[in-house]
Design an enzyme around this catalytic site. Structure first.
Site, PDB file in Angstrom:
ATOM      1  N   TYR A  91     -19.167   1.158 -22.999  1.00 39.51           N
ATOM      2  CA  TYR A  91     -20.351   1.909 -22.269  1.00 39.51           C
ATOM      3  C   TYR A  91     -19.936   3.585 -22.135  1.00 39.51           C
ATOM      4  O   TYR A  91     -19.806   3.913 -22.108  1.00 39.51           O
ATOM      5  CB  TYR A  91     -20.367   1.745 -21.276  1.00 39.51           C
ATOM      6  CG  TYR A  91     -21.075   0.052 -20.419  1.00 39.51           C
ATOM      7  CD1 TYR A  91     -21.312  -0.886 -21.054  1.00 39.51           C
ATOM      8  CD2 TYR A  91     -21.899   1.450 -19.181  1.00 39.51           C
ATOM      9  CE1 TYR A  91     -22.538  -1.123 -20.461  1.00 39.51           C
ATOM     10  CE2 TYR A  91     -22.607   0.220 -19.087  1.00 39.51           C
ATOM     11  CZ  TYR A  91     -23.352  -0.821 -19.720  1.00 39.51           C
ATOM     12  OH  TYR A  91     -23.656  -1.625 -19.192  1.00 39.51           O
ATOM     13  N   LYS A 103     -14.974 -13.125 -26.037  1.00 42.37           N
ATOM     14  CA  LYS A 103     -15.533 -13.083 -27.347  1.00 42.37           C
ATOM     15  C   LYS A 103     -14.608 -13.152 -28.194  1.00 42.37           C
ATOM     16  O   LYS A 103     -14.752 -12.397 -29.564  1.00 42.37           O
ATOM     17  CB  LYS A 103     -16.949 -12.390 -27.608  1.00 42.37           C
ATOM     18  CG  LYS A 103     -17.584 -13.153 -28.671  1.00 42.37           C
ATOM     19  CD  LYS A 103     -18.384 -14.064 -28.989  1.00 42.37           C
ATOM     20  CE  LYS A 103     -18.756 -14.731 -29.771  1.00 42.37           C
ATOM     21  NZ  LYS A 103     -19.864 -16.072 -29.641  1.00 42.37           N
ATOM     22  N   ASP A 107     -20.949 -16.506 -24.380  1.00 44.93           N
ATOM     23  CA  ASP A 107     -21.384 -17.061 -24.601  1.00 44.93           C
ATOM     24  C   ASP A 107     -21.598 -18.797 -24.381  1.00 44.93           C
ATOM     25  O   ASP A 107     -22.899 -18.850 -23.012  1.00 44.93           O
ATOM     26  CB  ASP A 107     -22.112 -17.131 -25.772  1.00 44.93           C
ATOM     27  CG  ASP A 107     -20.824 -17.970 -27.609  1.00 44.93           C
ATOM     28  OD1 ASP A 107     -19.306 -18.222 -26.306  1.00 44.93           O
ATOM     29  OD2 ASP A 107     -21.359 -18.003 -28.021  1.00 44.93           O
ATOM     30  N   ASP A 118     -21.624  -6.599 -16.869  1.00 48.71           N
ATOM     31  CA  ASP A 118     -23.398  -6.226 -16.640  1.00 48.71           C
ATOM     32  C   ASP A 118     -24.716  -7.418 -16.645  1.00 48.71           C
ATOM     33  O   ASP A 118     -24.419  -7.761 -15.916  1.00 48.71           O
ATOM     34  CB  ASP A 118     -23.446  -5.127 -17.525  1.00 48.71           C
ATOM     35  CG  ASP A 118     -24.655  -4.316 -17.183  1.00 48.71           C
ATOM     36  OD1 ASP A 118     -25.296  -4.595 -16.081  1.00 48.71           O
ATOM     37  OD2 ASP A 118     -25.704  -4.539 -18.527  1.00 48.71           O
ATOM     38  N   ASP A 129     -25.644 -10.263 -13.588  1.00 46.70           N
ATOM     39  CA  ASP A 129     -27.199 -10.477 -13.383  1.00 46.70           C
ATOM     40  C   ASP A 129     -27.036 -11.527 -12.775  1.00 46.70           C
ATOM     41  O   ASP A 129     -28.265 -12.455 -12.215  1.00 46.70           O
ATOM     42  CB  ASP A 129     -28.058  -9.620 -14.157  1.00 46.70           C
ATOM     43  CG  ASP A 129     -28.336  -8.610 -13.589  1.00 46.70           C
ATOM     44  OD1 ASP A 129     -27.731  -7.747 -12.941  1.00 46.70           O
ATOM     45  OD2 ASP A 129     -29.585  -7.727 -14.357  1.00 46.70           O
TER      46      ASP A 129
HETATM   47  C1  IPM Z   1     -24.941  -2.265 -13.743  1.00 51.73           C
HETATM   48  C2  IPM Z   1     -26.566  -1.006 -14.103  1.00 51.73           C
HETATM   49  C3  IPM Z   1     -25.719  -0.240 -14.517  1.00 51.73           C
HETATM   50  C4  IPM Z   1     -24.491  -0.582 -15.559  1.00 51.73           C
HETATM   51  C5  IPM Z   1     -27.004   0.585 -15.507  1.00 51.73           C
HETATM   52  C6  IPM Z   1     -27.517   1.720 -14.203  1.00 51.73           C
HETATM   53  C7  IPM Z   1     -26.393   1.755 -16.083  1.00 51.73           C
HETATM   54  O1  IPM Z   1     -26.914  -2.073 -15.352  1.00 51.73           O
HETATM   55  O2  IPM Z   1     -24.903  -1.493 -12.023  1.00 51.73           O
HETATM   56  O3  IPM Z   1     -25.111  -3.086 -13.820  1.00 51.73           O
HETATM   57  O4  IPM Z   1     -24.562  -0.730 -16.899  1.00 51.73           O
HETATM   58  O5  IPM Z   1     -23.694  -0.542 -15.148  1.00 51.73           O
HETATM   59 MG    MG Z   2     -26.382  -3.880 -14.385  1.00 54.07          MG
END
Ligand code: IPM
Ligand code: MG
Length: 325
Positions: free
Chosen positions: A106, A156, A188, A212, A216
């Site tokens: 990032y 990884k 993975d 990240d 999710d």
């Molecule tokens: C998160 C989001 C952010 C990230 C984006 C919006 C920049 O996906 O907080 O997980 O990738 O960190």
């Molecule tokens: Mg995210």
């Protein structure tokens, strides 16, 4: 509590032409904590990366030194059925994703895009030093001590040098925590295990990008991304709290969003920044009670389920009603 409101992301771009103004960073620095709404939306999708709403979020994390992102993913018993996985897989999921937040792909330099020999080319750099890895590892091991004492480091290392360094440094830090068990897991296969057997995970520690993606996934298997809060902490004493979900531009302005992740983020704020664990627990029980009474926002409904659907405001009011009751 004294509250101040400031703009970040798309709202700040619209008002001031930039996703985050310096004076907002300064005000945040003078606060004990920041409670943040999601940034981003289709309106700003065509902007270059360094002028997009997301840049505001990345910058405030970096400027406040918030390298440790805690993303708990636990299943609410009332929502077991809302997961896309079978209830017997989902019941009892209780993990904490500890994501490195201010380094890696990032933020690595060099980055950018150019035309080279008539071809468009773009690059990003994945870079970590041992100090960045050691401090996030300590956060993970310390958190594990308050839980089931198991850390899974996700990497990884079969391909990436950065991951090889992570494996070495995490092993070194693990010696400071002999009471915590450590496993290394390829990213993975971790993605696969999260849907096959999510209950095996206690604390997951990983880099910015993997964290990240996996957070999710971890959130979704618990039933709804709309439920999960996060805390971003550093050594500077300021915490930033935000839902894991994004801004969901497709439902903006319709009063159908699920406010519970934002509300639970406020609970994390009370706990980590204001040393008010009892107040945090009250908020969590209010949310649990509302769910157990059967109230649902649209995202929590099962296919074919015929309950009345609550809007964002109505859900917020219900939780508020349970507080101090
Ligand atoms: C998160 C989001 C952010 C990230 C984006 C919006 C920049 O996906 O907080 O997980 O990738 O960190
Ligand atoms: Mg995210």
């Amino acid at each position: 509590l004294v509250f101040e409101e400031h703009l970040i992301g798309g709202a700040s771009i619209d008002a001031h032409g930039t996703p985050l103004r310096d004076d907002v960073v300064a005000r945040a620095r003078e606060s004990r904590a920041v409670l943040l709404g999601a940034v981003g939306g289709t309106r700003w999708d065509d902007l270059p990366v360094d002028r997009r709403p997301e840049k505001g979020l990345l910058r405030i994390r970096k400027e406040l030194g918030l390298y440790a992102n805690l993303r708990p993913a636990a299943v609410f018993p009332a929502l077991v059925q809302a997961s896309t996985l079978r209830p017997e897989i989902v019941e009892g999921i209780d993990m904490l994703v500890v994501r490195e937040l201010t380094g890696g792909l990032y933020f690595g330099e060099p980055r950018g895009s150019a035309v080279v020999d008539g071809r468009r080319e773009a690059r990003n750099t994945m870079v970590y030093d041992e100090v960045e890895i050691a401090r996030i590892a300590r956060v993970a091991f310390s958190a594990a001590r308050l839980r089931r004492r198991h850390v899974t480091h996700v990497h990884k290392a079969n391909v990436l040098e950065t991951s090889q360094l992570w494996v070495q440094v995490v092993d070194e830090i693990a010696r400071e925590y002999p009471d915590v068990e450590l496993a290394h897991q390829l990213v993975d296969s971790c993605a696969m295990l999260l849907v096959r057997d999510p209950r095996r995970f206690d604390v997951i520690v990983t880099d910015n990008l993997f964290g990240d993606i996996l957070s999710d996934e971890a959130a979704m298997i618990t039933g709804s991304l709309g439920m999960l809060p996060s805390a971003s902490l550093g050594d500077g004493g300021i915490g930033l709290y935000e839902p894991v979900h994004g801004s969901a531009p497709d439902i903006a302005g319709q009063d159908v969003a699920n406010p519970l992740a934002a509300i639970l983020s406020a609970a994390m704020l009370l706990e980590h920044s204001l040393e008010a664990p009892a107040a945090a627990a009250e908020i969590r029980s209010a949310v649990t009670a509302v769910l157990e009474e059967g109230h649902r926002t649209r995202d929590l409904l099962l296919p074919g389920e015929a309950r009345p659907v609550l809007g964002c405001r109505a859900m917020g009011d219900l939780v508020l009603g349970r507080l101090g009751a």
